[in-house]
Design a protein around this motif. Structure first.
Motif, PDB file in Angstrom:
ATOM      1  N   PRO A   1     -52.605-105.256  52.196  1.00 22.92           N
ATOM      2  CA  PRO A   1     -51.889-105.294  50.651  1.00 22.92           C
ATOM      3  C   PRO A   1     -50.813-104.374  50.803  1.00 22.92           C
ATOM      4  O   PRO A   1     -50.712-103.303  51.335  1.00 22.92           O
ATOM      5  CB  PRO A   1     -53.177-104.680  49.868  1.00 22.92           C
ATOM      6  CG  PRO A   1     -54.439-104.544  50.673  1.00 22.92           C
ATOM      7  CD  PRO A   1     -53.858-104.778  52.236  1.00 22.92           C
ATOM      8  N   SER A   2     -50.227-104.309  49.546  1.00 24.88           N
ATOM      9  CA  SER A   2     -48.974-103.566  49.331  1.00 24.88           C
ATOM     10  C   SER A   2     -49.562-101.945  49.103  1.00 24.88           C
ATOM     11  O   SER A   2     -50.605-101.752  48.702  1.00 24.88           O
ATOM     12  CB  SER A   2     -48.551-103.779  48.082  1.00 24.88           C
ATOM     13  OG  SER A   2     -47.391-102.928  47.807  1.00 24.88           O
ATOM     14  N   GLY A   3     -49.021-101.032  49.605  1.00 24.60           N
ATOM     15  CA  GLY A   3     -49.383 -99.702  49.521  1.00 24.60           C
ATOM     16  C   GLY A   3     -50.429 -99.216  50.354  1.00 24.60           C
ATOM     17  O   GLY A   3     -50.948 -97.916  50.196  1.00 24.60           O
TER      18      GLY A   3
ATOM     19  N   GLY B   1     -50.385 -98.898  53.629  1.00 20.43           N
ATOM     20  CA  GLY B   1     -49.963 -97.726  54.827  1.00 20.43           C
ATOM     21  C   GLY B   1     -49.174 -98.484  55.869  1.00 20.43           C
ATOM     22  O   GLY B   1     -49.041 -97.748  56.865  1.00 20.43           O
ATOM     23  N   LYS B   2     -48.725 -99.640  55.798  1.00 25.44           N
ATOM     24  CA  LYS B   2     -48.042-100.329  56.931  1.00 25.44           C
ATOM     25  C   LYS B   2     -46.834 -99.624  57.264  1.00 25.44           C
ATOM     26  O   LYS B   2     -46.720 -99.353  58.336  1.00 25.44           O
ATOM     27  CB  LYS B   2     -47.713-101.641  56.509  1.00 25.44           C
ATOM     28  CG  LYS B   2     -49.134-102.687  56.052  1.00 25.44           C
ATOM     29  CD  LYS B   2     -48.919-104.018  55.599  1.00 25.44           C
ATOM     30  CE  LYS B   2     -48.151-104.276  54.583  1.00 25.44           C
ATOM     31  NZ  LYS B   2     -48.470-103.768  53.218  1.00 25.44           N
ATOM     32  N   SER B   3     -45.946 -99.382  56.308  1.00 30.97           N
ATOM     33  CA  SER B   3     -44.794 -98.710  56.581  1.00 30.97           C
ATOM     34  C   SER B   3     -45.042 -97.297  57.244  1.00 30.97           C
ATOM     35  O   SER B   3     -44.129 -96.713  57.787  1.00 30.97           O
ATOM     36  CB  SER B   3     -43.991 -98.403  55.475  1.00 30.97           C
ATOM     37  OG  SER B   3     -43.410 -99.835  54.825  1.00 30.97           O
TER      38      SER B   3
ATOM     39  N   ASP C   1     -40.143-103.564  60.179  1.00 26.38           N
ATOM     40  CA  ASP C   1     -40.884-103.546  58.570  1.00 26.38           C
ATOM     41  C   ASP C   1     -40.503-104.347  57.443  1.00 26.38           C
ATOM     42  O   ASP C   1     -39.487-103.857  56.870  1.00 26.38           O
ATOM     43  CB  ASP C   1     -40.827-101.902  58.499  1.00 26.38           C
ATOM     44  CG  ASP C   1     -41.684-101.405  57.381  1.00 26.38           C
ATOM     45  OD1 ASP C   1     -42.246-102.650  56.782  1.00 26.38           O
ATOM     46  OD2 ASP C   1     -41.709-100.491  56.935  1.00 26.38           O
ATOM     47  N   GLU C   2     -40.993-105.535  57.502  1.00 27.52           N
ATOM     48  CA  GLU C   2     -40.589-106.310  56.555  1.00 27.52           C
ATOM     49  C   GLU C   2     -39.018-106.826  56.684  1.00 27.52           C
ATOM     50  O   GLU C   2     -38.245-106.863  55.410  1.00 27.52           O
ATOM     51  CB  GLU C   2     -40.798-105.884  55.109  1.00 27.52           C
ATOM     52  CG  GLU C   2     -42.255-105.841  54.952  1.00 27.52           C
ATOM     53  CD  GLU C   2     -42.997-106.215  53.665  1.00 27.52           C
ATOM     54  OE1 GLU C   2     -42.307-106.419  52.862  1.00 27.52           O
ATOM     55  OE2 GLU C   2     -44.213-105.978  53.389  1.00 27.52           O
ATOM     56  N   ALA C   3     -38.514-106.564  57.907  1.00 37.17           N
ATOM     57  CA  ALA C   3     -37.079-106.667  57.988  1.00 37.17           C
ATOM     58  C   ALA C   3     -36.468-107.860  58.072  1.00 37.17           C
ATOM     59  O   ALA C   3     -35.402-108.051  58.026  1.00 37.17           O
ATOM     60  CB  ALA C   3     -36.652-106.038  59.513  1.00 37.17           C
TER      61      ALA C   3
HETATM   62  N1  ATP Z   1     -43.093 -89.962  51.221  1.00 37.94           N
HETATM   63  C1  ATP Z   1     -44.156 -90.223  50.670  1.00 37.94           C
HETATM   64  N2  ATP Z   1     -44.647 -89.356  50.198  1.00 37.94           N
HETATM   65  C2  ATP Z   1     -46.013 -89.371  49.398  1.00 37.94           C
HETATM   66  N3  ATP Z   1     -46.416 -90.720  49.474  1.00 37.94           N
HETATM   67  C3  ATP Z   1     -45.901 -91.517  49.880  1.00 37.94           C
HETATM   68  C4  ATP Z   1     -44.961 -91.486  50.604  1.00 37.94           C
HETATM   69  N4  ATP Z   1     -44.395 -93.089  51.206  1.00 37.94           N
HETATM   70  C5  ATP Z   1     -45.594 -93.514  50.777  1.00 37.94           C
HETATM   71  N5  ATP Z   1     -46.491 -92.874  50.304  1.00 37.94           N
HETATM   72  C6  ATP Z   1     -47.596 -93.460  49.696  1.00 37.94           C
HETATM   73  O1  ATP Z   1     -48.431 -93.755  50.956  1.00 37.94           O
HETATM   74  C7  ATP Z   1     -49.218 -94.943  50.576  1.00 37.94           C
HETATM   75  C8  ATP Z   1     -48.741 -95.968  51.661  1.00 37.94           C
HETATM   76  O2  ATP Z   1     -47.294 -96.289  51.406  1.00 37.94           O
HETATM   77  P1  ATP Z   1     -46.642 -97.377  52.675  1.00 37.94           P
HETATM   78  O3  ATP Z   1     -45.456 -97.511  52.168  1.00 37.94           O
HETATM   79  O4  ATP Z   1     -46.927 -96.859  53.929  1.00 37.94           O
HETATM   80  O5  ATP Z   1     -47.390 -98.550  52.246  1.00 37.94           O
HETATM   81  P2  ATP Z   1     -47.009-100.254  52.640  1.00 37.94           P
HETATM   82  O6  ATP Z   1     -48.456-100.683  52.987  1.00 37.94           O
HETATM   83  O7  ATP Z   1     -46.090-100.436  53.544  1.00 37.94           O
HETATM   84  O8  ATP Z   1     -46.850-100.675  51.356  1.00 37.94           O
HETATM   85  P3  ATP Z   1     -45.611-102.068  50.988  1.00 37.94           P
HETATM   86  O9  ATP Z   1     -46.343-103.161  51.579  1.00 37.94           O
HETATM   87  O10 ATP Z   1     -45.615-102.065  49.421  1.00 37.94           O
HETATM   88  O11 ATP Z   1     -44.347-101.699  51.586  1.00 37.94           O
HETATM   89  C9  ATP Z   1     -48.789 -95.435  49.288  1.00 37.94           C
HETATM   90  O12 ATP Z   1     -49.697 -95.199  48.159  1.00 37.94           O
HETATM   91  C10 ATP Z   1     -47.333 -94.937  49.147  1.00 37.94           C
HETATM   92  O13 ATP Z   1     -47.578 -94.694  47.554  1.00 37.94           O
END
Ligand code: ATP
Length: 564
Positions: free
Chosen positions: A355-357, A359-361, A475-477
């Motif tokens: 799911p979004s957020g 931690g994938k990125s 990354d979703e590129a």
């Molecule tokens: N630089 C940062 N500082 C603090 N928290 C962060 C930072 N970057 C991301 N986060 C938090 O870490 C968590 C994971 O973020 P991440 O971007 O890795 O998720 P994601 O799965 O890639 O989301 P998405 O699919 O929406 O891109 C989220 O709660 C985000 O708000």
């Protein structure tokens, strides 16, 4: 200040600056003509030739239209001039942050880059318009009455040159004032935090002494700044008002020597409508934007990338191995990734879903060594990821980076020695041929703002494909490409060789991978599509969300734009 000026001058040494200067020429015409037109129109009206007077005024309007056409072109060229400067600064900032690992600095410095870009653009416009006014007014005055030019131009130039001389002093005073401000804040903060101890030990006098000196220093710095402001006002009085007063005082003498009332009025017009506002604007811009440009650019340029000693390891394989990997964005924050063990063998294709957020990125950043684990480790070919040389891996984020340069320079950025046939092979493999043709071939200039998000992604993908990196992380590129373009690009990477990790945003991306990692809070599941359908409730759920969107053909998210 010398370094910042040289940087700005170097940015002006290109064809866009020349084009901008050439498009400024039409603007000189109305500036040169308005005083003459006012003079001739006044004399015609006074002599009873109303139509002749009107014709002069109509002529003035016509030249103003010509000037406006030139101005219109100037703004377009300004973008071409300023964007490469911004790109260069962004490259320095990001390069430095990658070496130091201080990613927060990127956001901070990026704001400073925007300030430098905006102030630089403002300065170019103001200085250009000042030069246009000066040349136009000089030409107009000389054709109207050289005697008037003799009264007006010397005090104007004197005031202008004096204000330039004061500028260096003003920059020093601004820096001193900022420093005094910071010193005072530090001393006051220290005193304030110890106020209870000060009261209980009766050390008020000492506290007074501690803050008294910085207060005095700050007051002195402010007084010095005010003196410079007064000096600048004096310069403006010499350059902006003295020509007017001199001309008015010399009026009877000039009229006695055959200068007509209209000509005198024309001369006054050049001073009041041309020279005076131009001087006021250029002094204001140099004193405000100019100082901000110098101080902010100075800060960016002094952030030097340290010698790249940390990223030197070149692993023999590109196997990704995480063990006990835990990462939190700050000491008090909840971990985003906790105790993750994962192996992606060399040559393997892994899709990461969740799911979004979730931690994938963050995981992508850790694997590429841009973030460092809070606990545990990430190894690339047995070497800690953050020590691996930058050309070993490439990470393409969702927002693709494309810069103002030729298509070739955009594509071979990570492999500058690439041959044309290697570049062409990458273009064909990724499916960027139609786009490159539309832009005008490999030597055509890329204008990033004229490309759609999908087109920018295609360029970044081709660049990554061509790079020597043995590990590619997408990354979703491909999220702005339509499913067919995405399939072609991903298949190209899957057959390119090396390890491929794709943060998937469509089920089809996951289906193409050999292994799928489902990220689910503190738990993670690894398997194939079939095995995960039975072992991971989250994967089943995600698949349920994805499936309808995949079976109903979605409108294409990437389209080749028609040539404009
Ligand atoms: N630089 C940062 N500082 C603090 N928290 C962060 C930072 N970057 C991301 N986060 C938090 O870490 C968590 C994971 O973020 P991440 O971007 O890795 O998720 P994601 O799965 O890639 O989301 P998405 O699919 O929406 O891109 C989220 O709660 C985000 O708000």
């Amino acid at each position: 200040m010398k370094r910042e000026l040289s940087y700005g001058i170097a940015a002006l040494k290109n064809r866009s600056a020349l084009k901008l200067a050439l498009w400024s020429v039409p603007e000189i015409l109305p500036t040169a003509v308005y005083g003459v037109a006012v003079a001739k129109a006044t004399d015609s009206f006074l002599a009873g030739h109303a139509w002749q007077g009107i014709a002069w005024l109509v002529g003035l309007v016509a030249t103003a239209c010509l000037g406006a056409a030139g101005s219109h072109q100037v703004y377009g060229r300004l973008g071409e001039l300023v964007e490469p400067l911004r790109d260069d600064l962004v490259r320095r900032v990001v390069g430095s942050a990658l070496h130091t690992g201080d990613t927060a600095a990127v956001a901070r410095l990026n704001r400073q880059v925007e300030i430098v870009r905006d102030t630089f653009a403002g300065l170019v416009l103001v200085v250009r318009s000042f030069a246009v006014t000066l040349v136009g007014v000089l030409a107009g005055l000389l054709s109207l009455a050289p005697a008037i030019a003799g009264f007006v131009v010397p005090p104007f130039l004197l005031g202008f040159l004096a204000s330039l001389a004061v500028l260096g002093l003003a920059a020093d005073r601004v820096r001193a004032s900022l420093q005094a401000d910071e010193d005072l804040a530090a001393a006051a903060g220290m005193t304030f935090s110890g106020v209870r101890d000060i009261t209980s030990t009766g050390s008020e006098e000492f506290a007074e002494h501690l803050t008294g000196r910085p207060i005095e220093a700050q007051a002195n710095a402010e007084r010095a700044l005010a003196r410079v402001a007064a000096l600048r006002t004096l310069c403006f009085a010499v350059g902006g008002w003295a020509p007017l007063l001199i001309l008015l005082a010399a009026g009877p003498w000039l009229v006695g020597r055959g200068i007509s009332t209209g000509t005198l009025l024309g001369g006054l017009t050049y001073v009041l409508v041309g020279l005076q506002p131009a001087l006021s604007t250029v002094m204001g811009a140099l004193g405000d934007s100019g100082l901000r440009y110098v101080v902010t650019l100075g800060r960016i340029l002094s952030v030097q990338a340290p010698a790249a000693t940390r990223r030197t390891a070149t692993p023999l394989t590109c196997e990704v191995h995480t063990s006990g990997l835990t990462f939190a964005y700050g000491p008090a924050a909840e971990p985003v990734i906790e105790d993750l063990d994962l192996v992606v063998a060399e040559g393997e294709h892994l899709a990461v879903v969740g799911p979004s957020g979730i931690g994938k990125s963050t995981l992508a950043g850790l694997i590429c060594g841009m973030l460092q684990p809070t606990e545990g480790q990430v190894l690339l070919g047995g070497v800690p990821a953050h020590t691996v040389s930058a050309d070993t891996r490439v990470l393409i984020p969702q927002e693709a980076y494309v810069f103002s340069a030729t298509v070739m320079e955009n594509l071979n950025y990570l492999l500058p020695d690439a041959t044309s046939s290697e570049v062409q092979q990458a273009i064909d493999a990724v499916g960027a041929g139609a786009l490159v043709d539309r832009i005008g071939g490999l030597q055509a200039e890329v204008r990033p703002n004229e490309l759609s998000a999908g087109e920018r992604q295609l360029i970044a993908l081709t660049r990554a494909y061509l790079s020597p990196a043995a590990l590619v992380v997408l990354d979703e590129a491909t999220c702005f490409l339509d499913p067919e373009a995405e399939r072609r690009a991903e298949e190209a990477f899957a057959t390119r060789g090396g390890t491929l990790i794709v943060i998937a945003h469509r089920i089809t991306s996951a289906l193409r991978a050999q292994k799928i990692l489902v990220m689910d809070g503190n738990r993670a599941a690894l398997g194939t599509h079939t095995s995960l359908l039975t072992t991971s409730p989250l994967y089943q759920e995600l698949q349920g969300h994805w499936h309808p969107a995949e079976t109903v053909p979605a409108p294409p998210r990437f389209q080749i734009q028609p040539a404009s």
